[in-house]
Design a protein around this motif. Structure first.
Motif, PDB file in Angstrom:
ATOM      1  N   SER A 159      35.405  40.048  40.112  1.00 13.17           N
ATOM      2  CA  SER A 159      36.754  40.613  40.166  1.00 13.17           C
ATOM      3  C   SER A 159      37.223  40.783  41.607  1.00 13.17           C
ATOM      4  O   SER A 159      38.402  40.577  41.913  1.00 13.17           O
ATOM      5  CB  SER A 159      36.790  41.961  39.442  1.00 13.17           C
ATOM      6  OG  SER A 159      35.910  42.882  40.057  1.00 13.17           O
ATOM      7  N   LYS A 160      36.295  41.142  42.504  1.00 12.99           N
ATOM      8  CA  LYS A 160      36.657  41.273  43.915  1.00 12.99           C
ATOM      9  C   LYS A 160      37.070  39.925  44.499  1.00 12.99           C
ATOM     10  O   LYS A 160      38.037  39.835  45.264  1.00 12.99           O
ATOM     11  CB  LYS A 160      35.487  41.856  44.711  1.00 12.99           C
ATOM     12  CG  LYS A 160      35.187  43.313  44.409  1.00 12.99           C
ATOM     13  CD  LYS A 160      34.050  43.823  45.281  1.00 12.99           C
ATOM     14  CE  LYS A 160      33.759  45.291  44.993  1.00 12.99           C
ATOM     15  NZ  LYS A 160      32.634  45.793  45.833  1.00 12.99           N
ATOM     16  N   LEU A 161      36.338  38.883  44.152  1.00 12.70           N
ATOM     17  CA  LEU A 161      36.681  37.550  44.645  1.00 12.70           C
ATOM     18  C   LEU A 161      38.029  37.094  44.111  1.00 12.70           C
ATOM     19  O   LEU A 161      38.836  36.511  44.842  1.00 12.70           O
ATOM     20  CB  LEU A 161      35.594  36.546  44.249  1.00 12.70           C
ATOM     21  CG  LEU A 161      34.262  36.650  44.999  1.00 12.70           C
ATOM     22  CD1 LEU A 161      33.247  35.669  44.439  1.00 12.70           C
ATOM     23  CD2 LEU A 161      34.477  36.389  46.494  1.00 12.70           C
ATOM     24  N   ARG A 162      38.280  37.355  42.827  1.00 17.46           N
ATOM     25  CA  ARG A 162      39.572  36.971  42.261  1.00 17.46           C
ATOM     26  C   ARG A 162      40.712  37.741  42.930  1.00 17.46           C
ATOM     27  O   ARG A 162      41.778  37.179  43.197  1.00 17.46           O
ATOM     28  CB  ARG A 162      39.573  37.215  40.750  1.00 17.46           C
ATOM     29  CG  ARG A 162      38.818  36.165  39.953  1.00 17.46           C
ATOM     30  CD  ARG A 162      39.144  36.279  38.473  1.00 17.46           C
ATOM     31  NE  ARG A 162      38.607  37.514  37.903  1.00 17.46           N
ATOM     32  CZ  ARG A 162      37.404  37.611  37.340  1.00 17.46           C
ATOM     33  NH1 ARG A 162      36.618  36.546  37.279  1.00 17.46           N
ATOM     34  NH2 ARG A 162      36.981  38.753  36.833  1.00 17.46           N
ATOM     35  N   THR A 163      40.495  39.028  43.184  1.00 13.91           N
ATOM     36  CA  THR A 163      41.523  39.822  43.860  1.00 13.91           C
ATOM     37  C   THR A 163      41.744  39.337  45.280  1.00 13.91           C
ATOM     38  O   THR A 163      42.882  39.196  45.737  1.00 13.91           O
ATOM     39  CB  THR A 163      41.127  41.305  43.867  1.00 13.91           C
ATOM     40  OG1 THR A 163      40.918  41.759  42.533  1.00 13.91           O
ATOM     41  CG2 THR A 163      42.208  42.149  44.535  1.00 13.91           C
ATOM     42  N   ALA A 164      40.636  39.064  45.981  1.00 12.56           N
ATOM     43  CA  ALA A 164      40.745  38.588  47.365  1.00 12.56           C
ATOM     44  C   ALA A 164      41.439  37.239  47.435  1.00 12.56           C
ATOM     45  O   ALA A 164      42.190  36.964  48.380  1.00 12.56           O
ATOM     46  CB  ALA A 164      39.354  38.495  47.993  1.00 12.56           C
ATOM     47  N   ARG A 165      41.226  36.409  46.439  1.00 15.87           N
ATOM     48  CA  ARG A 165      41.855  35.081  46.425  1.00 15.87           C
ATOM     49  C   ARG A 165      43.372  35.191  46.374  1.00 15.87           C
ATOM     50  O   ARG A 165      44.081  34.298  46.849  1.00 15.87           O
ATOM     51  CB  ARG A 165      41.335  34.294  45.225  1.00 15.87           C
ATOM     52  CG  ARG A 165      41.794  32.854  45.159  1.00 15.87           C
ATOM     53  CD  ARG A 165      41.144  32.134  44.009  1.00 15.87           C
ATOM     54  NE  ARG A 165      39.701  32.068  44.164  1.00 15.87           N
ATOM     55  CZ  ARG A 165      38.868  31.560  43.252  1.00 15.87           C
ATOM     56  NH1 ARG A 165      39.359  31.096  42.105  1.00 15.87           N
ATOM     57  NH2 ARG A 165      37.568  31.528  43.470  1.00 15.87           N
TER      58      ARG A 165
END
Length: 263
Positions: A3-9
């Motif tokens: 979820s952090k990676l998706r948000t950061a993307r």
């Protein structure tokens, strides 16, 4: 973590874009650069709002050409790739001509097509199609020829016909390659449509965004030029996101590349 990676993307590019826009506006105002030379984001936004009726109509014209060229490229490119895969002799005979069509600049072909074809919109469509179809053709050919040879031998051993082998083995194996070509072709359809409009220089009510950029340049309305460029860029991004989303939806349940992106 996922979820952090998706948000950061999403967040990181947005933040960087906002910072760039703020810096751009600050430089333009700080150096007092004329809007005729380099408009700031505020000037571009104002032009986008004020000229929206004109630009939106032009965008619709460009979108129709882009969509028609894209659909034609998918259908014709995929069909020709299947035909080439069924006969090596046909591929050896005609594939070089497809390469010639691809490497010939569309700006050199467009004036001839405009002379030969009475309907300007059809000429623009052909130009955009010429740019867009080759990635689908070449990627699909590679995919159709990349099916596991052991599985091909197994199909042959069990007496499968060429049509059954094509439907049940070669086309599924080619789908990732085909969809990669679709993602490339989507953006090239837009590029081909815009370049063809620039070459044609067709004005009037049926004008696309490319002509509106030329018109704004002649009239020294630089903010309108940037607004039209922004609309083209946003359209290209949306096309890429839509084709990428569709590709992932198709492949996510069975192909490793899509499953890796989800994990």
């Amino acid at each position: 973590m996922n979820s952090k990676l998706r948000t950061a993307r999403i967040v990181l590019p947005v933040v960087m874009g906002v910072l760039c826009l703020v810096a751009w506006e600050a430089i333009v105002r700080g150096l007092r650069i004329s809007p005729h030379i380099l408009p700031g984001p505020a000037d571009i936004g104002r032009a986008l709002v004020e000229d929206w009726p004109l630009l939106s109509a032009a965008l619709w014209v460009t979108l129709k050409i882009t969509a028609s060229a894209f659909v034609s490229a998918v259908l014709v490119g995929g069909a020709i790739a299947i035909l080439f895969s069924l006969s090596k002799w046909i591929e050896l005979t005609f594939f070089p001509y497809a390469v010639i069509m691809q490497v010939t600049p569309v700006v050199a072909i467009a004036p001839l097509l405009i002379i030969w074809v009475d309907n300007v919109q059809v000429a623009l469509l052909i130009c955009a199609w010429l740019v867009a179809f080759f990635p689908i053709l070449s990627n699909s050919i590679v995919g159709l020829n990349s099916a596991d040879h052991n599985l091909r031998d197994l199909f042959r051993l069990y007496g499968a016909t060429p049509g059954q082998t094509l439907r049940r083995l070669r086309i599924p194996s080619a789908m990732p390659y085909f969809l990669a070509g679709v993602r490339i072709s989507g953006g090239l359809s837009l590029i081909g449509a815009v370049v063809a409009e620039f070459v044609a220089g067709a004005g009037g009510q049926g004008s696309g965004l490319a002509y509106r950029i030329l018109e704004a340049g002649y009239q020294l309305k630089t903010p309108r030029m940037f607004a039209a460029l922004l609309m083209i860029s946003c359209t290209g991004v949306l096309i890429f996101l839509a084709t990428s989303w569709g590709s992932q939806r198709i492949l996510r349940r069975w192909h490793e590349s899509a499953m890796e992106r989800e994990s």
